[in-house]
Design an enzyme around this catalytic site. Structure first.
Site, PDB file in Angstrom:
ATOM      1  N   ASP A   4      16.200  53.004  32.415  1.00 42.32           N
ATOM      2  CA  ASP A   4      16.139  54.420  32.072  1.00 42.32           C
ATOM      3  C   ASP A   4      14.983  54.995  32.883  1.00 42.32           C
ATOM      4  O   ASP A   4      13.819  54.763  32.561  1.00 42.32           O
ATOM      5  CB  ASP A   4      15.897  54.601  30.580  1.00 42.32           C
ATOM      6  N   LYS A  33      14.517  69.302  42.597  1.00 43.45           N
ATOM      7  CA  LYS A  33      14.650  68.734  43.938  1.00 43.45           C
ATOM      8  C   LYS A  33      13.531  69.230  44.867  1.00 43.45           C
ATOM      9  O   LYS A  33      13.088  68.488  45.753  1.00 43.45           O
ATOM     10  CB  LYS A  33      16.026  69.055  44.508  1.00 43.45           C
ATOM     11  N   THR A  72      30.912  62.111  45.507  1.00 41.92           N
ATOM     12  CA  THR A  72      30.508  61.034  44.601  1.00 41.92           C
ATOM     13  C   THR A  72      31.020  61.364  43.205  1.00 41.92           C
ATOM     14  O   THR A  72      31.425  62.499  42.931  1.00 41.92           O
ATOM     15  CB  THR A  72      28.975  60.907  44.544  1.00 41.92           C
ATOM     16  N   THR A  89      29.291  64.577  41.850  1.00 37.63           N
ATOM     17  CA  THR A  89      29.766  65.876  42.327  1.00 37.63           C
ATOM     18  C   THR A  89      31.215  66.131  41.927  1.00 37.63           C
ATOM     19  O   THR A  89      31.592  67.266  41.646  1.00 37.63           O
ATOM     20  CB  THR A  89      29.609  65.995  43.855  1.00 37.63           C
ATOM     21  N   TYR A 121      18.203  72.774  38.793  1.00 35.57           N
ATOM     22  CA  TYR A 121      18.399  71.609  39.666  1.00 35.57           C
ATOM     23  C   TYR A 121      17.518  71.713  40.907  1.00 35.57           C
ATOM     24  O   TYR A 121      16.824  70.746  41.273  1.00 35.57           O
ATOM     25  CB  TYR A 121      19.870  71.528  40.048  1.00 35.57           C
TER      26      TYR A 121
END
Length: 261
Positions: free
Chosen positions: A60, A157, A188, A191, A153
């Site tokens: 985790d 990033k 992936t 996404t 998000y």
């Protein structure tokens, strides 16, 4: 193939998608790897597939105690201290500023931002003591520029990008290198979960190379950054995005009209 001979790596989010591709490339190039993930079944299957050079550990990334256990286990499984860390684990959530759930924002911060920080903190002591190491943090093109409905998000990033540069300065004197990778739209499970094939098809119209990337497009860069070939490279940011960051936000895409290919 031995570009990564002698490398002992932890790859977070290694059970699927980009992480699995990175693990396969690392083993192919002679590294020993810990596939670290919360997806136990998928991680164990991949480790079995890759053979004696790969091991699975439950991790985790948002829990420092979990990190301590994985680093300790890695020393036993890999036969030495970790000298490569790939902070690949991440989550994606869309949400407008005034409607995004606090729980989604917390998840983004805990996994993407704190997970990256805790990973660097967990491996830094041994890397500093051994005066060698490469840390590779997965940011995003949203860590280089913004996008609507991705404020939360993008915030995490951009944070990874900033932490990477600061850590590169801090650890440089110990011969530990820290770089960030900034993938564009990659096909992936993460996404796909945000829009499926329709999103992939739309995305391809907004990319200069006119296709969505694959994990196989990403993994070779990680091999380079983990290897001694990149020994004078630290604090760098590497976009692998089909050309997305070459343009500004008004790039129109091909709108169904290509150049005759």
């Amino acid at each position: 193939m031995s570009r990564l001979a002698g490398k002992r790596a932890i790859i977070t989010g290694g059970a699927q998608g980009q992480g699995a591709a990175i693990a396969r490339h690392f083993v192919r190039e002679g590294a020993k790897v810990i596939i670290a993930d919360v997806a136990d079944d998928a991680g164990k299957l991949l480790a079995d597939e890759l053979g004696d050079a790969a091991f699975f550990s439950h991790l985790d990334v948002a829990d420092p105690a979990s990190w301590a256990e994985v680093v300790k286990d890695a020393e036993v499984s890999l036969g030495g201290t970790v000298n490569v860390l790939v902070n690949n684990a991440g989550v994606l959530r869309f949400g407008e500023i005034d409607t995004m759930l606090e729980s989604d924002l917390d998840l983004l911060i805990n996994v993407n931002m704190k997970g990256t920080f805790f990973g660097m903190a967990a491996v830094a002591p041994a890397m500093k003591a051994n005066r060698q190491g490469s840390i590779i943090n997965c940011s995003s093109v949203e860590g280089l520029a913004g996008m609507s409905s991705l404020t939360g998000y993008a915030g995490t990033k951009f944070a990874i990008r900033g932490m990477t540069k600061s850590a590169a300065i801090e650890l440089g004197a110990h011969n530990v290198r820290v770089n960030s990778v900034h993938p564009g739209m990659i096909d992936t499970p993460m996404t796909q979960a945000q829009g499926g094939e329709a999103a992939m098809q739309w995305g391809s119209t907004r990319i200069p190379l006119e296709r969505v990337g694959t994990p196989e497009d990403i993994a070779p860069l990680y091999v380079y950054l983990a290897s001694d070939e990149s020994g004078y490279t630290t604090g760098g940011e590497f976009a692998v995005d089909g050309g997305v960051t070459a343009s500004h936000t008004f790039y129109p895409g091909n709108s169904g009209k290509n150049s005759g290919r």
